[in-house]
Design an enzyme around this catalytic site. Sequence first.
Site, PDB file in Angstrom:
ATOM      1  N   HIS A 153       0.781  -1.242  -0.003  1.00 50.81           N
ATOM      2  CA  HIS A 153       0.109  -0.046  -0.034  1.00 50.81           C
ATOM      3  C   HIS A 153       0.894   1.296  -0.148  1.00 50.81           C
ATOM      4  O   HIS A 153       1.952   1.323   0.735  1.00 50.81           O
ATOM      5  CB  HIS A 153      -1.154   0.118   1.072  1.00 50.81           C
ATOM      6  CG  HIS A 153      -0.554  -0.018   2.430  1.00 50.81           C
ATOM      7  ND1 HIS A 153      -0.393   1.371   3.032  1.00 50.81           N
ATOM      8  CD2 HIS A 153      -0.318  -1.064   3.624  1.00 50.81           C
ATOM      9  CE1 HIS A 153       0.144   1.198   4.617  1.00 50.81           C
ATOM     10  NE2 HIS A 153       0.044  -0.389   4.459  1.00 50.81           N
ATOM     11  N   ASP A 191       5.716   1.167   7.286  1.00 52.28           N
ATOM     12  CA  ASP A 191       4.138   0.922   6.910  1.00 52.28           C
ATOM     13  C   ASP A 191       3.690   1.785   6.226  1.00 52.28           C
ATOM     14  O   ASP A 191       3.194   2.992   6.490  1.00 52.28           O
ATOM     15  CB  ASP A 191       3.265   0.819   8.275  1.00 52.28           C
ATOM     16  CG  ASP A 191       1.970   0.359   8.361  1.00 52.28           C
ATOM     17  OD1 ASP A 191       1.551  -0.099   7.157  1.00 52.28           O
ATOM     18  OD2 ASP A 191       1.375   0.745   9.152  1.00 52.28           O
ATOM     19  N   GLU A 232      -5.334   2.140   2.249  1.00 50.36           N
ATOM     20  CA  GLU A 232      -5.349   0.745   2.973  1.00 50.36           C
ATOM     21  C   GLU A 232      -5.344   1.026   4.398  1.00 50.36           C
ATOM     22  O   GLU A 232      -6.173   0.633   5.034  1.00 50.36           O
ATOM     23  CB  GLU A 232      -3.844   0.060   2.745  1.00 50.36           C
ATOM     24  CG  GLU A 232      -3.798  -1.210   3.427  1.00 50.36           C
ATOM     25  CD  GLU A 232      -3.626  -1.374   5.204  1.00 50.36           C
ATOM     26  OE1 GLU A 232      -3.561  -2.432   5.509  1.00 50.36           O
ATOM     27  OE2 GLU A 232      -2.852  -0.477   5.605  1.00 50.36           O
ATOM     28  N   GLU A 233      -5.044   2.152   4.655  1.00 52.81           N
ATOM     29  CA  GLU A 233      -4.916   2.455   6.546  1.00 52.81           C
ATOM     30  C   GLU A 233      -6.448   3.190   6.725  1.00 52.81           C
ATOM     31  O   GLU A 233      -6.744   3.301   8.011  1.00 52.81           O
ATOM     32  CB  GLU A 233      -4.013   3.813   6.631  1.00 52.81           C
ATOM     33  CG  GLU A 233      -2.674   3.183   6.243  1.00 52.81           C
ATOM     34  CD  GLU A 233      -1.949   2.299   7.586  1.00 52.81           C
ATOM     35  OE1 GLU A 233      -3.026   1.776   8.254  1.00 52.81           O
ATOM     36  OE2 GLU A 233      -0.727   1.831   7.515  1.00 52.81           O
ATOM     37  N   ASP A 242       3.085  -5.983   3.057  1.00 54.61           N
ATOM     38  CA  ASP A 242       2.925  -4.905   3.985  1.00 54.61           C
ATOM     39  C   ASP A 242       3.623  -4.931   5.379  1.00 54.61           C
ATOM     40  O   ASP A 242       3.623  -5.647   6.220  1.00 54.61           O
ATOM     41  CB  ASP A 242       1.415  -5.228   4.495  1.00 54.61           C
ATOM     42  CG  ASP A 242       0.981  -3.484   5.124  1.00 54.61           C
ATOM     43  OD1 ASP A 242       1.696  -2.944   5.380  1.00 54.61           O
ATOM     44  OD2 ASP A 242      -0.448  -3.525   5.502  1.00 54.61           O
ATOM     45  N   HIS A 283       2.559   3.019  13.174  1.00 52.86           N
ATOM     46  CA  HIS A 283       1.513   3.945  13.304  1.00 52.86           C
ATOM     47  C   HIS A 283       1.747   5.396  13.886  1.00 52.86           C
ATOM     48  O   HIS A 283       1.284   5.918  14.548  1.00 52.86           O
ATOM     49  CB  HIS A 283       0.104   3.727  13.799  1.00 52.86           C
ATOM     50  CG  HIS A 283      -0.325   2.620  12.693  1.00 52.86           C
ATOM     51  ND1 HIS A 283      -1.757   2.232  12.729  1.00 52.86           N
ATOM     52  CD2 HIS A 283      -0.124   2.175  11.509  1.00 52.86           C
ATOM     53  CE1 HIS A 283      -2.062   1.547  11.694  1.00 52.86           C
ATOM     54  NE2 HIS A 283      -1.000   1.422  10.587  1.00 52.86           N
TER      55      HIS A 283
END
Length: 494
Positions: free
Chosen positions: A255, A267, A299-300, A328, A426
């Site tokens: 992604h 990520d 994607e998130e 991913d 994140h």
Amino acid sequence: MQYLAYLVTILAASALAKAQDRKPLVTPEALEDLINRESLLAHAHKLLEFSELSNNNRAFGSKGHNATIHYIKSLLDETGYYDTEFESFTYSYSEAKATFTANGQEFFTRGLGYSPSGDVTAPVVVVNELGCNPSDFPAEVKGKIALILRGTCDLGLKVAHAGAAGAVGSIIYNNVDAEPISGTLGSPSRPQGPYVPSAYISGLNGKAFIASINAGTEVVANIRVTSLVEDRVTSNVIATTKQGDKNSIIAAGAHSDSVPAGPGLNDDGSGTIGILEVALQLSKFSVDNAVRFHWWTAEEFGLIGSEYHVQHLSDEARQTIALYLNFDMIASPNGGIFVFDGDGGATGIPGPPGSDAIESVYRSYFDSHDIKTGSAVFGGSSDYQPFVDIGIPSGGLNTGASGTKTAEGAEWWGGKAGVAYDVCYHQRCDVIENLNVDLLERNSKAIGHSIAVFGRSIEGIPRTRREPVQTLRVSQLSYEERLHLTCDHDDERI
Ligand SMILES: *[C@@H]1O[C@H](CO)[C@@H](O)[C@H](O)[C@H]1NC(C)=O
């Protein structure tokens, strides 16, 4: 006669030219050998630069994300080897950023989805029970900030009750000591009362404030919330080799977007640049099966791009995809190497028939390098899910997210036991220094290896009939449920 001889000569010469033009058939060794850390890191530096265009993130539809997808597409277009496209659509972006101070000191807070924007300062009043009933709110909460324990009812109901009681803001504190992972008020508004600007803090800090207040010390809090909801146009990038059998497409994806909280170098910058470099190097070879690379958007926000793509494939197009490979997070700083558990042997959740053969390709690859592998679960938290849902054999790699490395894992792969695979998961700190460059290089080579293996042959991968798209699991979730789908994935086993 003379004319015929002339014609034969011309034809022979052009056949020869064609043969020389034809690139060598890809081999796993040759493709893998062309993958190196310098090129991977050069792409990583570009992604970091792009994140600086939009407040240090590459969330879908932002300037940083747009720059990312244009970078990918232009590099692929330069090779002339691919048919490339942007697959564009509109999706609702939402963001809730918050800061929180108490008596002048700043504390960590999560932004709560649907919390109104605002900047409020007032003394804190502790709410009785759990704030699930209007009677839990003492009269003195009027004009003040309500401090409420998480649990039993929705966060949104607690905040609406605070608003109805006349509070100017609210603080929810976690029902465990830790910081909350993510939070939302759950719906845009509630009949029970108006939402007020809200913070969401750790249980430890919540209890400390209550202890101060009970000891007679006033706690004055400041809550600042910036909320944003807007429709954004965004795109998947799709690149398919011009050459190779288009009835046996080898699909691979990563992604291209990050979370709004940070630049997302691991990520999923890592997967993004891994498949990008493999795609660029693949252009030096020919393939027997067509290869298609995907860079998914949003994607998130809950697998939005991949689900959109699969949902819009015709019945015929679905049958042409031989398999799907997902990457991913392949460079987690304290990472392990996790292969998707195609046969379900380790996790009890097999992929569609043929996924076992994909798993074997990766296990043998790492075995041959004397590297141990754990298993990744098809748990629904990344872009393989829509492919799995329609019965396409799937696989891939990851190196772990918020899960904790075990003692055995540390023995196998080095790093620290008892620490998350990615401590910057994140977060703002998911920058270049967060990348495990050894893992990035090794896994990108493994991607190259697998693309070459399947680009030559899909022997052992059955071509079962693909299911209709009505079976897509993620499309049944609400906006909010999808938004939190990828928040806390802990999908690795050893
Ligand atoms: C990102 O690209 C989309 C699609 O081209 C465009 O509509 C949007 O305005 C761009 N966003 C920014 C922040 O430049």
